[in-house]
Design an enzyme around this catalytic site. Structure first.
Site, PDB file in Angstrom:
ATOM      1  N   TYR A   1       4.134  -9.921  15.421  1.00  0.00           N
ATOM      2  CA  TYR A   1       4.144  -8.695  14.484  1.00  0.00           C
ATOM      3  C   TYR A   1       4.938  -7.530  14.961  1.00  0.00           C
ATOM      4  O   TYR A   1       5.988  -7.122  14.626  1.00  0.00           O
ATOM      5  CB  TYR A   1       2.924  -8.380  13.924  1.00  0.00           C
ATOM      6  CG  TYR A   1       2.854  -7.268  12.980  1.00  0.00           C
ATOM      7  CD1 TYR A   1       3.686  -6.864  11.988  1.00  0.00           C
ATOM      8  CD2 TYR A   1       2.300  -5.887  13.601  1.00  0.00           C
ATOM      9  CE1 TYR A   1       3.570  -5.624  11.198  1.00  0.00           C
ATOM     10  CE2 TYR A   1       2.211  -4.862  12.819  1.00  0.00           C
ATOM     11  CZ  TYR A   1       2.947  -4.531  11.567  1.00  0.00           C
ATOM     12  OH  TYR A   1       2.993  -3.689  10.828  1.00  0.00           O
TER      13      TYR A   1
ATOM     14  N   GLN B   1       0.650  -1.331   0.114  1.00  0.00           N
ATOM     15  CA  GLN B   1      -0.018   0.212  -0.178  1.00  0.00           C
ATOM     16  C   GLN B   1       0.912   1.335  -0.094  1.00  0.00           C
ATOM     17  O   GLN B   1       0.518   2.195  -0.869  1.00  0.00           O
ATOM     18  CB  GLN B   1      -1.022   0.264   1.224  1.00  0.00           C
ATOM     19  CG  GLN B   1      -1.974  -1.109   1.027  1.00  0.00           C
ATOM     20  CD  GLN B   1      -2.971  -1.095   2.205  1.00  0.00           C
ATOM     21  OE1 GLN B   1      -4.225  -1.095   2.255  1.00  0.00           O
ATOM     22  NE2 GLN B   1      -2.283  -1.375   3.573  1.00  0.00           N
TER      23      GLN B   1
ATOM     24  N   ALA C   1       7.312  -5.003   4.549  1.00  0.00           N
ATOM     25  CA  ALA C   1       7.271  -5.678   5.797  1.00  0.00           C
ATOM     26  C   ALA C   1       6.148  -6.865   5.584  1.00  0.00           C
ATOM     27  O   ALA C   1       5.637  -7.019   4.950  1.00  0.00           O
ATOM     28  CB  ALA C   1       6.771  -4.727   6.826  1.00  0.00           C
TER      29      ALA C   1
END
Length: 300
Positions: free
Chosen positions: A128, A11, A63
């Protein structure tokens, strides 16, 4: 200035490449690379990519972002979010290249009650967040010329994100249940891209923002439920209907990874360092991104 951008299928990376075509990016040559050329899970390929592009600066939005799946894919999450950035920072240090790295609000535990400052202690709740925090630490140790830009609740007209999920399921359901006790700031990928370009421009102009860690999000605070309602506010005139969105507590929507209950980020340090930094309310950004999503739908 030649800037290598990783993660161009994501994105933020994708938004940055598209935004670089605007006049605001004049003098900035963006070279976007995907995983076929620079894969953070394969650090051995980083040197070759940098030598091929020969950038003046690297921006790393790439990522591992599958928050729940990371609880099972721990090794992969750390390979991409810690080991890859560590190798990238070391390669940049060897070539005297600066690095701007995009990180996350999930480095915090969410137990605070006021916006988190960049200097606040981190305490990630899941794999995460822990892998992203480890990546930040590795970059600080490997490369002096770095900027770490934490952001939150990223969404765009394209790709998998909360806005697109709500629009997809909201078309087919009359009722939805969305968490209303997690607070944060929806931030459009295009706005993050604009902030990254502003940082590059400052560097070009000889007035770079000092190395360190900063926060950047849109202005304002909401919950996932509030975000969902805002999305359907914009969809209702087009659909002629809207689903009922029931507010529920986190305990009623268990997930493999625990989310921070409060992850609003204090952006004042970056705004003070770069007064020309573009920023707007999350509602204003949603207007633009929602319109772009609808326009893309019409062309399909």
């Amino acid at each position: 200035m030649r800037v290598l951008v990783t993660g161009v299928t994501g994105q933020v990376g994708g938004a940055l490449v598209r935004l670089a075509g605007d006049e605001t990016a004049e003098g900035i040559e963006i070279v976007g690379v995907g995983r076929d050329r620079l894969d953070l899970a394969q650090p051995g390929r980083i040197d070759g990519a940098l030598d091929a592009v020969r950038p003046d600066l690297v921006i790393n939005p790439a990522a591992y972002t599958a928050v729940d799946k990371a609880e099972q894919e721990t090794d992969l999450a750390f390979a991409i979010n810690r080991d890859g950035p560590a190798a990238l920072a070391a390669a940049c240090a060897e070539r005297r290249i600066g690095l701007i790295h995009v990180s996350t609000d999930y480095v915090f535990d969410g137990e605070g009650s006021r916006p988190y400052q960049p200097t606040d202690p981190v305490s990630p709740l899941g794999v995460y967040g822990a892998s992203k925090e480890a990546g930040e630490t590795a970059i600080r140790h490997a490369l002096e010329d770095h900027l770490i830009l934490r952001t939150a609740w990223v969404y765009a007209a394209r790709g998998g994100n909360f806005m697109n999920t709500m629009l997809r399921v909201g078309k087919d359901r009359d009722e939805l249940r969305v968490v209303d006790d997690q607070f944060g700031t929806p931030t459009a990928a295009v706005d993050i891209a604009g902030a990254l370009l502003a940082l590059v421009r400052a560097r070009m102009d000889g007035a770079p923002v000092a190395a360190g860690t900063y926060h950047y999000t849109a202005d304002g605070t909401t919950t996932w439920h509030g975000f969902a309602e805002a999305i359907f506010d914009r969809a209702e005139p087009l659909w002629g209907r809207r689903p009922t969105v029931h507010a529920i507590p986190t305990v009623d929507y268990p997930t493999p990874a625990k989310r921070p209950a409060y992850s609003v980020l204090d952006t004042s340090a970056l705004i003070a360092a770069l007064p020309t930094l573009p920023h707007r309310s999350w509602q204003a950004a949603l207007d633009e991104v929602f319109a772009a999503r609808m326009a893309a739908e019409e062309t399909v």
